[in-house]
Each structure stands twice: as structure tokens, then as C-alpha cells.
Design a protein around this motif. Structure first.
Motif, short mmCIF file in Angstrom:
data_model
loop_
_atom_site.label_atom_id
_atom_site.label_comp_id
_atom_site.label_asym_id
_atom_site.label_seq_id
_atom_site.Cartn_x
_atom_site.Cartn_y
_atom_site.Cartn_z
N ASP A 1 0.83 -1.21 0.00
CA ASP A 1 0.00 0.00 0.00
C ASP A 1 0.87 1.26 0.00
O ASP A 1 0.62 2.20 -0.75
CB ASP A 1 -0.90 0.02 1.25
CG ASP A 1 -2.12 -0.87 1.11
OD1 ASP A 1 -2.44 -1.27 -0.02
OD2 ASP A 1 -2.77 -1.14 2.14
N LEU A 2 1.89 1.26 0.86
CA LEU A 2 2.74 2.44 0.98
C LEU A 2 3.62 2.62 -0.26
O LEU A 2 3.85 3.76 -0.71
CB LEU A 2 3.62 2.32 2.23
CG LEU A 2 2.85 2.26 3.56
CD1 LEU A 2 3.82 2.12 4.73
CD2 LEU A 2 1.97 3.47 3.74
N LEU A 3 4.09 1.53 -0.83
CA LEU A 3 4.89 1.61 -2.06
C LEU A 3 4.09 2.21 -3.21
O LEU A 3 4.62 2.97 -4.02
CB LEU A 3 5.41 0.23 -2.45
CG LEU A 3 6.57 -0.34 -1.62
CD1 LEU A 3 6.80 -1.81 -1.96
CD2 LEU A 3 7.85 0.47 -1.86
N HIS A 4 2.80 1.87 -3.27
CA HIS A 4 1.97 2.35 -4.37
C HIS A 4 1.70 3.86 -4.28
O HIS A 4 1.29 4.47 -5.27
CB HIS A 4 0.64 1.60 -4.41
CG HIS A 4 -0.10 1.77 -5.70
ND1 HIS A 4 0.35 1.29 -6.91
CD2 HIS A 4 -1.28 2.40 -5.97
CE1 HIS A 4 -0.50 1.58 -7.86
NE2 HIS A 4 -1.50 2.27 -7.33
N LYS A 5 1.94 4.44 -3.13
CA LYS A 5 1.75 5.88 -2.97
C LYS A 5 2.92 6.67 -3.56
O LYS A 5 2.82 7.89 -3.71
CB LYS A 5 1.57 6.22 -1.48
CG LYS A 5 0.29 5.67 -0.87
CD LYS A 5 0.13 6.08 0.57
CE LYS A 5 -1.14 5.49 1.18
NZ LYS A 5 -2.36 5.96 0.51
N ILE A 6 4.02 5.99 -3.86
CA ILE A 6 5.17 6.66 -4.48
C ILE A 6 4.78 7.11 -5.89
O ILE A 6 4.27 6.31 -6.68
CB ILE A 6 6.39 5.72 -4.54
CG1 ILE A 6 6.83 5.33 -3.12
CG2 ILE A 6 7.54 6.37 -5.29
CD1 ILE A 6 7.93 4.29 -3.08
N PRO A 7 4.99 8.38 -6.23
CA PRO A 7 4.62 8.87 -7.57
C PRO A 7 5.34 8.09 -8.67
O PRO A 7 6.50 7.72 -8.53
CB PRO A 7 5.05 10.34 -7.54
CG PRO A 7 5.10 10.70 -6.08
CD PRO A 7 5.54 9.44 -5.38
N PHE A 8 4.62 7.86 -9.76
CA PHE A 8 5.19 7.18 -10.92
C PHE A 8 4.59 7.79 -12.17
O PHE A 8 3.49 8.37 -12.14
CB PHE A 8 4.89 5.67 -10.84
CG PHE A 8 5.65 4.85 -11.85
CD1 PHE A 8 7.02 4.65 -11.71
CD2 PHE A 8 5.00 4.30 -12.95
CE1 PHE A 8 7.72 3.91 -12.64
CE2 PHE A 8 5.69 3.56 -13.88
CZ PHE A 8 7.06 3.36 -13.73
N VAL A 9 5.31 7.67 -13.28
CA VAL A 9 4.88 8.28 -14.54
C VAL A 9 3.47 7.85 -14.91
O VAL A 9 2.61 8.68 -15.23
CB VAL A 9 5.86 7.91 -15.69
CG1 VAL A 9 5.37 8.49 -17.01
CG2 VAL A 9 7.26 8.42 -15.37
#
Length: 300
Positions: free
Chosen positions: A107-115
Motif C-alpha cells: 500500500d505504501l509503495l503504491h503511494k510513491i509517484p510514478f509516470v
């Protein structure tokens, strides 16, 4: 109230963090690089939490299942199977959404911005069946039939696949224990490569391990449609706006199937529903459509 405020997930994340700390609170283990071996280790925790984590107070049910199948310890096998059935029948995949430490990490990793975040792709639904195959092959069949000279099986899922075990157990033990560092080989390298792949994918795709690999999620998903704790949609109140389906990161449409096997009970659909038509809990199922009395039909 805007959608961002409605779907704020930090309330759920706080519960996830507290549960992860509670079940991994043997801090002496992190200091000494040793695994807790007290009586609590005989008990399973609901989520995927590695037995070998230095702070773990309980056992992972998937790890325990492999161990008892491999040793033919039927007494323990009945306990683990009963535990999984009880938790699944009670809550379904609520465990995945609220009580799994590795679910929290994703869940927390998916909050990291990505293109570009990937919601779905061709073959996504078919790939989700893989977790059932992994459960059958690596958790049940291999430990049961691929045994050593003494007739003992091995925890093949933990040994060959589980990235949670690598992150929670393998890496800390190797860093904290010099004796463990001397045993590092190709298998440890392979497990770390898998972990890195899951971490990268988790930034782009919401919970890839839960969707495609996790055997514990596979077990609990079978109980989702019949679990006591469940979702209910009042179809008379529903305005069919599609907001619930759009906000679901597991790509579930609650109107079509509120207790889909892929639903992790995160509650986002309930938060965004403008008609408050989605309910969850242990209540008895409410009748969605009321029958008209003959007198009412004549009046109309």
C-alpha cells in the motif's frame, strides 16, 4: 467533500501499522539477530507475517501449513486448517486489507509517484488465478510429495518464492547475524531479485503480490462470498453512478458483486458512494426490494 478526502486511507494504514508492530514487537530479536521461540510462536497470526522475522511473535499460517504437511503432524495440521477456515469464514479478505504487514508495505509503495500507474492490463484476470496454482503446488503438493530420505517435506513457497519472508526475515537475519552471512548463496540472491521485482511492480500496480501470487489471499478469497463480515448493496438506494467501481484499486464492481473474491474490504467504495447504498459489517442481510401489497398495486 471531494474524492481525495473521501478516500483518505490513513485511518486504515494506522490500524495496519499498529497490527504489524503488535505482531512483530519482540524487539530483542532485532537487537540480537535471533528469532523468538517462545510459546506464542505456536499460534498463527491472520496475515502473511514471516515466522523468521526477528520480531515476530506468532507464525505465518502459510508457513505453518507447509511445515505440518511436510512433517505429517496431523494434530497441528488440523489446527492450521481450522484456523484458516475460521478466519476466512469470519472475515474473508478483510485480513488482506487491514491485518497483513506485507499488504501494508505494498500500500505504501503504491503511494510513491510514478509516470503512469497501471490499473489493469490484458490478461490481468487470468493472471490472478496464478495464486490458486501457487497455493496448490507450493503449499500443498510439493511439501507433501517432494520429501527427503526421512520423509520430511520442505516449505517450498517460503523457500523459493515468498518476498515477505525475504524482507521480514532473510535480510534482517543476514544483516544482524554473522553466521547467517556465511551461508548466503544463489537462493538468497534469487529471493532478493524477486523482492526487488515485487517492490518495483508495487509502485506501478496496486498490490501485485496480493493479486497474483499470495497463497493466503487465495485461501481467504474463497470465503469472501460467504464470510460473516461482508458488504451489502442496497439496490433501491443505488443510483448506478459507477463511483464505487472507479475508486476500487482491486478492480471490483461492488454493484455487480459486493463480495467479489478479489475484494480486500478496504472500504473505499463505501466512502465515495453518494447514496450511502454500500454497507458492511456482521448485520443480517437486508431485503433490497420490497414486495408490493395487492392494495398498493391497485392504487397505482
Amino acid at each position: 467533500m471531494d474524492n481525495k478526502k473521501k478516500t483518505n486511507e490513513w485511518g486504515r494504514h494506522i490500524i495496519q501499522i499498529l497490527w504489524a508492530f503488535l505482531t512483530n514487537s519482540y524487539l530483542v530479536g532485532f537487537a540480537k539477530g535471533k528469532i523468538y521461540e517462545g510459546k506464542l510462536k505456536n499460534l498463527c497470526v491472520p496475515g502473511l507475517n514471516c515466522y523468521s522475522c526477528p520480531g515476530a511473535l506468532g507464525s505465518c499460517p502459510i508457513g505453518a501449513m507447509q511445515a505440518v504437511i511436510g512433517s505429517w503432524n496431523f494434530r497441528m495440521a488440523f489446527y492450521v486448517a481450522g484456523f484458516l477456515v475460521f478466519v476466512g469464514a469470519l472475515m474473508g479478505r478483510f485480513v488482506c486489507g487491514w491485518l497483513c504487514p506485507f499488504g501494508l508495505i505494498q500500500d505504501l509503495l503504491h503511494k510513491i509517484p510514478f509516470v503512469k500507474k497501471i490499473n489493469t492490463f490484458r490478461g490481468d484476470r487470468l493472471l490472478r488465478k496464478l495464486k490458486y496454482v501457487i497455493f496448490l503446488v507450493f503449499v500443498i503438493l510439493l511439501p507433501m510429495f517432494v520429501v527427503d530420505m526421512l520423509g520430511q517435506g520442505a516449505p517450498y513457497f517460503c523457500k523459493l518464492i515468498c518476498p515477505a519472508g525475504t524482507l521480514e526475515g532473510g535480510i534482517p537475519l543476514v544483516l544482524l547475524n554473522s553466521a547467517m552471512r556465511a551461508t548466503v548463496g544463489w537462493l538468497y540472491t534469487w529471493k532478493n531479485v524477486l523482492l526487488v521485482m515485487i517492490i518495483v511492480l508495487s509502485i506501478m500496480i496496486y498490490r501485485p503480490f496480493c493479486k497474483y501470487i499470495c497463497p493466503l489471499g487465495a485461501v481467504y478469497s474463497v470465503f469472501n462470498p460467504i464470510a460473516v463480515f461482508r458488504y451489502r448493496v442496497d439496490r433501491e438506494s443505488c443510483v448506478h453512478c459507477g463511483a464505487c467501481a472507479k475508486v476500487c484499486k482491486m478492480q471490483v464492481d461492488p454493484v455487480k458483486n459486493p463480495n467479489d473474491p478479489e475484494c480486500i474490504r478496504c472500504g473505499n467504495c463505501k466512502k465515495v458512494c453518494p447514496a450511502a447504498a454500500i454497507n458492511l459489517g456482521f448485520e443480517k442481510k437486508k431485503q433490497c426490494f420490497k414486495e408490493r401489497k395487492p392494495s398498493e398495486e391497485k392504487m397505482t
